[in-house]
Motif scaffolding. Structure first.
Motif, mmCIF file in Angstrom:
data_model
loop_
_atom_site.group_PDB
_atom_site.id
_atom_site.type_symbol
_atom_site.label_atom_id
_atom_site.label_comp_id
_atom_site.label_asym_id
_atom_site.label_seq_id
_atom_site.Cartn_x
_atom_site.Cartn_y
_atom_site.Cartn_z
ATOM 1 N N ASP A 195 4.113 5.241 7.536
ATOM 2 C CA ASP A 195 4.311 3.799 7.527
ATOM 3 C C ASP A 195 3.598 3.112 6.359
ATOM 4 O O ASP A 195 3.620 1.884 6.244
ATOM 5 C CB ASP A 195 3.815 3.183 8.842
ATOM 6 N N LYS A 220 11.910 4.574 5.841
ATOM 7 C CA LYS A 220 10.621 3.886 5.796
ATOM 8 C C LYS A 220 10.086 3.873 4.371
ATOM 9 O O LYS A 220 9.645 2.834 3.862
ATOM 10 C CB LYS A 220 9.614 4.570 6.721
ATOM 11 N N ASP A 239 11.842 0.231 4.235
ATOM 12 C CA ASP A 239 11.292 -0.523 5.360
ATOM 13 C C ASP A 239 9.801 -0.831 5.206
ATOM 14 O O ASP A 239 9.356 -1.935 5.533
ATOM 15 C CB ASP A 239 11.546 0.237 6.670
ATOM 16 N N ASN A 240 9.020 0.133 4.737
ATOM 17 C CA ASN A 240 7.586 -0.115 4.570
ATOM 18 C C ASN A 240 7.327 -1.223 3.555
ATOM 19 O O ASN A 240 6.481 -2.091 3.760
ATOM 20 C CB ASN A 240 6.870 1.167 4.142
#
Length: 297
Positions: free
Chosen positions: A244, A276, A280-281
């Motif tokens: 993450d 991610k 997304d991160n």
């Protein structure tokens, strides 16, 4: 910016030429960097060309200059020009700035103005080129106070650099400044500041992983290296404990996202981890989407 429509967010790209045609580094350092990264051709893309390049690929890009004028004598591409280009291309460009810490109070005032008037979201530091230790309280901490207060991001170059590689004496550039352990002090002293450690941090990869694992606000971007050369422990942590907190970055224009993504596809990563890292991160860190409660631990 609709992140759902983006293939990826590249958190590390360079504005290397101004609208006037001025370059941010002298010819010797540019030539050394091009040789190091095996870059073909001498021409650097303009900011408008960068926007078109990323729009064609359905990607967004964080873009910044590097202000190291005190050390190099060369003025940077103006931060205002970068921010204005991003404002003109808000679907693809995300503005960061760079301020030479040796500018002192002037840099502090400029940081506030760049955030409030130009919408800058973060600040790029290159300790090796700028010639300072990131944990130098007298030199840099007033600037960090503004970055933390405004909720901006501090992005630090870490590890080896292609700038000056092969030039006698490395062009005077000292690698010691870019050990990520110096940023650990910064993360401890500014616990609310969001930090990105740029690049696989050779020869201090384990140090970077330790800092990012230990300090909640510290992330790692994967720019400047083709993924096929990533250290095994970096891939392992990206796939597990730091999934993450790891971010796609290319280092464009010296390394293109096309080349980076082709090699990234070959890494042994979990299917759920890839989006991610690619998008997304970064979207969460940049405030383009809301926080994910599961990723706060």
């Amino acid at each position: 910016m609709n992140t759902d429509e983006l293939v990826a967010i590249d958190v590390h790209t360079h504005a290397e030429v101004s609208a006037k045609g001025d370059h941010a580094l002298d010819n010797d350092l540019y030539a050394a960097s091009s040789a190091y990264f095996k870059v073909e051709g001498e021409r650097k893309p303009t900011l408008e060309e960068m926007a078109a390049y990323y729009r064609e690929r359905r990607m967004a890009a964080v873009v910044f200059t590097v202000d190291a004028e005190s050390a190099t004598g060369t003025p940077p591409v103006p931060n205002e020009e970068v921010a204005e280009a991003a404002a003109a291309n808000p679907d693809v460009l995300i503005p960061f700035a760079s301020l030479d810490p040796f500018r002192g109070r002037t840099a502090v005032k400029q940081a506030r103005r760049l955030v409030s008037e130009y919408g800058v979201r973060g600040f790029k530091f290159h300790p090796s080129i700028q010639g300072f230790f990131p944990n130098d309280r007298d030199l840099a901490y007033a600037l960090y106070e503004v970055i933390e207060e405004t909720g901006s991001i501090a992005l630090f170059h870490t590890g080896q650099t292609g700038i000056g590689a092969g030039v006698p004496g490395g062009g005077g550039i000292r690698l010691k400044y870019s050990n990520p352990l110096y940023v650990d002090d910064v993360a401890a002293d500014f616990p609310q500041m969001k930090i990105i450690l740029a690049h696989p941090s050779f020869p201090w990869q384990d140090e970077a992983l330790a800092v990012a694992t230990h300090k909640p606000g510290v992330h790692i971007d994967l720019s400047g290296w083709s993924p096929k050369y990533f250290p095994k422990q970096l891939v392992h942590y990206a796939n597990t404990l730091l999934q993450d907190k790891v971010l796609f970055g290319s280092d464009y224009p010296v390394l293109t996202p096309d080349r980076w993504l082709a090699d990234f596809a070959k890494l042994p990563l979990k299917d759920e981890v890839r989006p991610k890292i690619l998008r997304d991160n970064a979207a969460r860190l940049l405030g383009l989407v809301g926080p994910d409660p599961e990723s706060r631990s």
